[in-house]
Design an enzyme around this catalytic site. Structure first.
Site, PDB file in Angstrom:
ATOM      1  N   LYS A  52       0.799  -1.271  -0.023  1.00 28.03           N
ATOM      2  CA  LYS A  52      -0.020   0.037  -0.181  1.00 28.03           C
ATOM      3  C   LYS A  52       0.981   1.261   0.079  1.00 28.03           C
ATOM      4  CE  LYS A  52      -4.223  -1.640   0.412  1.00 28.03           C
ATOM      5  NZ  LYS A  52      -5.504  -1.220  -0.493  1.00 28.03           N
ATOM      6  N   SER A  78      -9.422   0.386   7.099  1.00 26.39           N
ATOM      7  CA  SER A  78      -9.071  -0.600   8.308  1.00 26.39           C
ATOM      8  C   SER A  78      -7.839  -0.970   8.545  1.00 26.39           C
ATOM      9  CB  SER A  78     -10.322  -1.748   7.940  1.00 26.39           C
ATOM     10  OG  SER A  78      -9.892  -2.431   6.952  1.00 26.39           O
TER      11      SER A  78
END
Length: 328
Positions: A52, A78
């Site tokens: 990410k 999350s």
């Protein structure tokens, strides 16, 4: 418009000063058990512990090129994307706000805060956190960096495939976990636009049901987006994004590899015990699909296979083989 190969290569150059060029791991044991030559692209060694970081830093850098006076960024996540965006914002000395579901593990929330980001809790549904993110964006005049449904983020994730194809010259297939689709869309784009003979196969946890939609050639899930129950909790959303779905439909193989929780747990244990790397459950899905010979049943002619190990952010107090057994 979906990112072009030129834009992906530009993203690759843009983010290079900030990220790791992650290594390729091989294992004679994995090769013997699968009957393949397996090349693990270890994004668990990436900044913030997952792939990410690539999309997050490219998202902000691209945004700054278009809007030099960006006040700050906000997202909803999350876990890994929120952590990655907090890190990226810190690198670029920019305020960052992350909306997380109220049931998010404290270890994840604290990790985001260590990078200086502000955390706001939301109701634990995809719709609720996205709505709150939009409201906070308007209130603070911050730009939203979506976790996966953002072309700059997709281009950032696509750089993984560029590196992998440079590191392994004779790949025949790449296996990639799929959640919201940012990673799989990026991998499929970069691969098919540069080396179209390489197959890109997505692997999903049981319950996602992407395989039905890919076979049908259109989206089969009519209900609202939801999170379903799986040990691979970082890829537990039912829907792909509005931007990612058309890309994977166009460029990825229609065959989707589906793995069950018990299989994922065994794959994760194999990574810990035999590969000597820490991986989160989603990261074990690609390896799992090879150990259970799901890929080999689809195409027995493949030999050289890349596997995207997407992250290694594990809550050591809640390892899935303990939690899963306790829930039975």
């Amino acid at each position: 418009m979906e990112p072009t190969l030129r834009q992906i290569l530009r993203a690759h150059r843009r983010i290079a000063p900030y990220i790791h060029r992650t290594p390729i791991l091989t294992s004679a044991t994995a090769n013997q058990l699968t009957g393949l030559n397996v090349f693990f692209k270890t994004e668990n060694f990436q900044k913030t512990g997952s792939f990410k970081a690539r999309g997050a830093i490219n998202g902000i850098l691209s945004l700054q090129e278009r809007k030099p006076n960006v006040k700050g960024v906000v997202t909803h996540s999350s876990g890994n994307h929120g952590l990655a965006l907090a890190w990226a914002a810190q690198q670029l000395k920019m305020p960052c706000l992350v909306v997380v579901p109220e049931n998010t593990a404290a270890v994840k929330i604290n990790a985001v805060k260590t990078y200086g980001a502000e955390v706001v809790l939301s109701q634990p549904t995809p719709q609720a956190r996205k709505l709150l993110c939009k409201e906070l964006s308007a209130e603070k005049s911050y730009e939203i960096i979506e976790p996966f449904d953002n072309y700059d983020v997709i281009a950032g994730q696509a750089t993984i495939a560029i590196e992998l194809m440079e590191q392994v010259s004779d790949l025949e297939a790449i296996v990639v976990p799929v959640g919201g689709g940012g990673l799989s869309a990026g991998i499929a784009l970069a691969t098919k636009l540069s080396k179209p003979h390489i197959r890109v196969l997505m692997v999903e946890p049981k319950g996602k049901e992407l395989a039905k939609s890919m076979k049908a050639g259109n989206w089969m899930w009519d209900g609202p987006d939801r999170n379903f129950s799986t040990v691979a909790d970082s890829i537990n959303r039912q829907h792909l994004g509005k931007l990612t779905w058309p890309i994977v439909l166009k460029y990825a193989e229609s065959d989707v590899l589906t793995v069950e929780d018990e299989e994922i747990i065994q794959g994760m244990k194999f990574a810990f015990q035999r590969l000597k790397i820490v991986v989160e459950p989603a990261s074990a899905t690609g390896l799992t699909s090879l150990l259970t010979r799901k890929l080999q049943k689809i195409n027995s002619s493949l030999q050289n296979v890349g596997v995207i190990v997407c992250g290694g952010n594990v809550d050591l107090d809640h390892l899935p083989w303990y939690d899963h057994q306790a829930s039975k």
